[in-house]
Design a protein around this motif. Structure first.
Motif, PDB file in Angstrom:
ATOM      1  N   SER A 127     -11.755 -24.326  -0.465  1.00  0.00           N
ATOM      2  CA  SER A 127     -10.754 -24.099  -1.505  1.00  0.00           C
ATOM      3  C   SER A 127      -9.523 -23.452  -0.887  1.00  0.00           C
ATOM      4  N   LEU A 128      -8.364 -23.922  -1.273  1.00  0.00           N
ATOM      5  CA  LEU A 128      -7.147 -23.357  -0.705  1.00  0.00           C
ATOM      6  C   LEU A 128      -7.005 -21.894  -1.100  1.00  0.00           C
ATOM      7  N   LEU A 129      -7.324 -21.593  -2.367  1.00  0.00           N
ATOM      8  CA  LEU A 129      -7.149 -20.235  -2.879  1.00  0.00           C
ATOM      9  C   LEU A 129      -8.452 -19.721  -3.474  1.00  0.00           C
ATOM     10  N   TYR A 130      -8.606 -18.401  -3.455  1.00  0.00           N
ATOM     11  CA  TYR A 130      -9.822 -17.774  -3.972  1.00  0.00           C
ATOM     12  C   TYR A 130      -9.425 -16.434  -4.569  1.00  0.00           C
ATOM     13  N   LYS A 142     -17.151 -21.160   1.688  1.00  0.00           N
ATOM     14  CA  LYS A 142     -17.120 -21.017   3.145  1.00  0.00           C
ATOM     15  C   LYS A 142     -15.730 -21.203   3.744  1.00  0.00           C
ATOM     16  N   TYR A 143     -15.007 -22.204   3.254  1.00  0.00           N
ATOM     17  CA  TYR A 143     -13.688 -22.509   3.822  1.00  0.00           C
ATOM     18  C   TYR A 143     -12.600 -22.143   2.824  1.00  0.00           C
ATOM     19  N   ILE A 144     -12.005 -20.976   3.016  1.00  0.00           N
ATOM     20  CA  ILE A 144     -11.008 -20.457   2.085  1.00  0.00           C
ATOM     21  C   ILE A 144      -9.668 -20.334   2.810  1.00  0.00           C
ATOM     22  N   GLY A 145      -8.601 -20.806   2.161  1.00  0.00           N
ATOM     23  CA  GLY A 145      -7.277 -20.651   2.743  1.00  0.00           C
ATOM     24  C   GLY A 145      -6.770 -19.227   2.568  1.00  0.00           C
ATOM     25  N   PHE A 146      -6.595 -18.815   1.323  1.00  0.00           N
ATOM     26  CA  PHE A 146      -6.035 -17.495   1.026  1.00  0.00           C
ATOM     27  C   PHE A 146      -6.826 -16.819  -0.093  1.00  0.00           C
ATOM     28  N   GLU A 147      -7.190 -15.548   0.131  1.00  0.00           N
ATOM     29  CA  GLU A 147      -7.730 -14.728  -0.964  1.00  0.00           C
ATOM     30  C   GLU A 147      -6.547 -14.104  -1.670  1.00  0.00           C
ATOM     31  N   ILE A 148      -6.508 -14.230  -2.983  1.00  0.00           N
ATOM     32  CA  ILE A 148      -5.359 -13.709  -3.732  1.00  0.00           C
ATOM     33  C   ILE A 148      -5.839 -12.846  -4.900  1.00  0.00           C
ATOM     34  N   PRO A 149      -4.971 -11.938  -5.375  1.00  0.00           N
ATOM     35  CA  PRO A 149      -5.336 -11.146  -6.551  1.00  0.00           C
ATOM     36  C   PRO A 149      -5.347 -12.007  -7.816  1.00  0.00           C
ATOM     37  N   ASN A 150      -5.687 -11.383  -8.917  1.00  0.00           N
ATOM     38  CA  ASN A 150      -5.827 -12.104 -10.186  1.00  0.00           C
ATOM     39  C   ASN A 150      -4.509 -12.498 -10.843  1.00  0.00           C
ATOM     40  N   ASP A 151      -3.582 -13.063 -10.087  1.00  0.00           N
ATOM     41  CA  ASP A 151      -2.316 -13.507 -10.683  1.00  0.00           C
ATOM     42  C   ASP A 151      -2.360 -15.008 -10.891  1.00  0.00           C
ATOM     43  N   PHE A 152      -1.693 -15.475 -11.922  1.00  0.00           N
ATOM     44  CA  PHE A 152      -1.635 -16.911 -12.164  1.00  0.00           C
ATOM     45  C   PHE A 152      -0.631 -17.541 -11.203  1.00  0.00           C
ATOM     46  N   VAL A 153      -1.047 -18.608 -10.529  1.00  0.00           N
ATOM     47  CA  VAL A 153      -0.181 -19.269  -9.542  1.00  0.00           C
ATOM     48  C   VAL A 153      -0.007 -20.753  -9.878  1.00  0.00           C
ATOM     49  N   VAL A 154       1.096 -21.317  -9.398  1.00  0.00           N
ATOM     50  CA  VAL A 154       1.339 -22.759  -9.562  1.00  0.00           C
ATOM     51  C   VAL A 154       1.880 -23.338  -8.260  1.00  0.00           C
ATOM     52  N   GLY A 155       1.862 -24.665  -8.166  1.00  0.00           N
ATOM     53  CA  GLY A 155       2.442 -25.380  -7.038  1.00  0.00           C
ATOM     54  C   GLY A 155       1.382 -25.918  -6.098  1.00  0.00           C
ATOM     55  N   LEU A 167       5.095 -29.131  -6.558  1.00  0.00           N
ATOM     56  CA  LEU A 167       5.888 -28.204  -5.742  1.00  0.00           C
ATOM     57  C   LEU A 167       5.276 -28.045  -4.349  1.00  0.00           C
ATOM     58  N   LYS A 168       6.144 -27.912  -3.337  1.00  0.00           N
ATOM     59  CA  LYS A 168       5.705 -27.830  -1.931  1.00  0.00           C
ATOM     60  C   LYS A 168       5.070 -26.499  -1.608  1.00  0.00           C
ATOM     61  N   GLU A 169       5.462 -25.457  -2.360  1.00  0.00           N
ATOM     62  CA  GLU A 169       4.974 -24.117  -2.063  1.00  0.00           C
ATOM     63  C   GLU A 169       4.222 -23.575  -3.284  1.00  0.00           C
ATOM     64  N   ILE A 170       3.598 -22.407  -3.089  1.00  0.00           N
ATOM     65  CA  ILE A 170       2.877 -21.794  -4.200  1.00  0.00           C
ATOM     66  C   ILE A 170       3.714 -20.641  -4.755  1.00  0.00           C
ATOM     67  N   LEU A 171       3.827 -20.625  -6.072  1.00  0.00           N
ATOM     68  CA  LEU A 171       4.577 -19.577  -6.760  1.00  0.00           C
ATOM     69  C   LEU A 171       3.608 -18.761  -7.580  1.00  0.00           C
ATOM     70  N   LYS A 172       3.966 -17.492  -7.836  1.00  0.00           N
ATOM     71  CA  LYS A 172       3.117 -16.715  -8.752  1.00  0.00           C
ATOM     72  C   LYS A 172       3.926 -16.251  -9.945  1.00  0.00           C
ATOM     73  N   ILE A 173       3.210 -15.956 -10.973  1.00  0.00           N
ATOM     74  CA  ILE A 173       3.846 -15.555 -12.217  1.00  0.00           C
ATOM     75  C   ILE A 173       4.584 -14.235 -11.987  1.00  0.00           C
ATOM     76  N   LYS A 174       5.780 -14.123 -12.537  1.00  0.00           N
ATOM     77  CA  LYS A 174       6.576 -12.904 -12.380  1.00  0.00           C
ATOM     78  C   LYS A 174       6.027 -11.824 -13.291  1.00  0.00           C
ATOM     79  N   GLU A 175       5.831 -10.616 -12.715  1.00  0.00           N
ATOM     80  CA  GLU A 175       5.244  -9.496 -13.488  1.00  0.00           C
ATOM     81  C   GLU A 175       6.165  -9.102 -14.646  1.00  0.00           C
TER      82      GLU A 175
END
Ligand code: IMP
Ligand code: MG
Length: 175
Positions: A127-130, A142-155, A167-175
């Protein structure tokens, strides 16, 4: 950047994604050399990640694209409806399930439980994100790209109500 009603800010760049995906491909190639792996790609979210990942897999492999759904808006519904489109025989195959993100992990757990019924030789998860803080599953990804906090992401495959997947990159929701 605004997507529908929500504001998103840059989070993981195209270059960071590329470097990480190539690392994962290299690891998987080593681990599955001559093991005839079958990649199970979960649509829609994993489509870009899987495309970039499998291009760099340097051992013969098969690909199967399946669909499950468990999300609506920014909240997980936490239940797998069922697997659509699995036409390959998977008994005695080494499976690598590819998804965009493991949040609660309930989707992936449901997919694993379904696949397990057909006696594969092994099941691994890429999985790319976890989001470890949200994780409720029993398997170890087993194969994780990035561990991230509980924020909603898109892209890069991930959407907010159908938008942002391209989208080419990953964005996260603005706090
Ligand atoms: P889980 O069952 O809670 O692990 O959710 C898995 C699915 O929900 C993922 O494959 C995504 O499609 C979706 N999802 C989870 N978190 C996010 C997010 O932050 N942004 C977009 N989609 C997400
Ligand atoms: Mg998904």
């Amino acid at each position: 950047m605004k997507i529908l009603d929500l504001e998103f800010v840059p989070y993981i760049s195209q270059t960071q994604i590329q470097v990480k995906v190539n690392e994962l491909s290299a690891r998987i190639t080593v681990d599955f050399k001559d093991k005839d792996p079958l990649f199970i790609i979960l649509l829609n979210g994993a489509f870009l990640f899987a495309a970039d990942l499998v291009k760099e897999i340097a051992t013969p492999c098969n690909l199967s694209f399946i669909k499950v759904a468990s999300y609506s808006g920014t909240e997980s519904r936490g239940k797998v409806d069922k697997l659509i489109g699995l036409n390959e025989k998977i008994n005695n195959r080494n499976l690598i399930i590819i998804d965009d993100i493991i949040d609660t992990g309930l989707t992936m757990q449901g997919v694993i439980d379904e696949l397990q019924k057909q006696n594969p030789a092994s099941i691994s998860v890429a999985s790319l994100l976890y989001k470890p803080d949200a994780f409720l599953g029993k398997f170890t990804p087993k194969y994780i790209g990035f561990e991230i906090p509980n924020d909603f992401v898109v892209g890069y495959g991930l959407d907010y109500n159908g938008y942002g997947r391209n989208l080419k990159e990953i964005l996260k929701i603005k706090e």
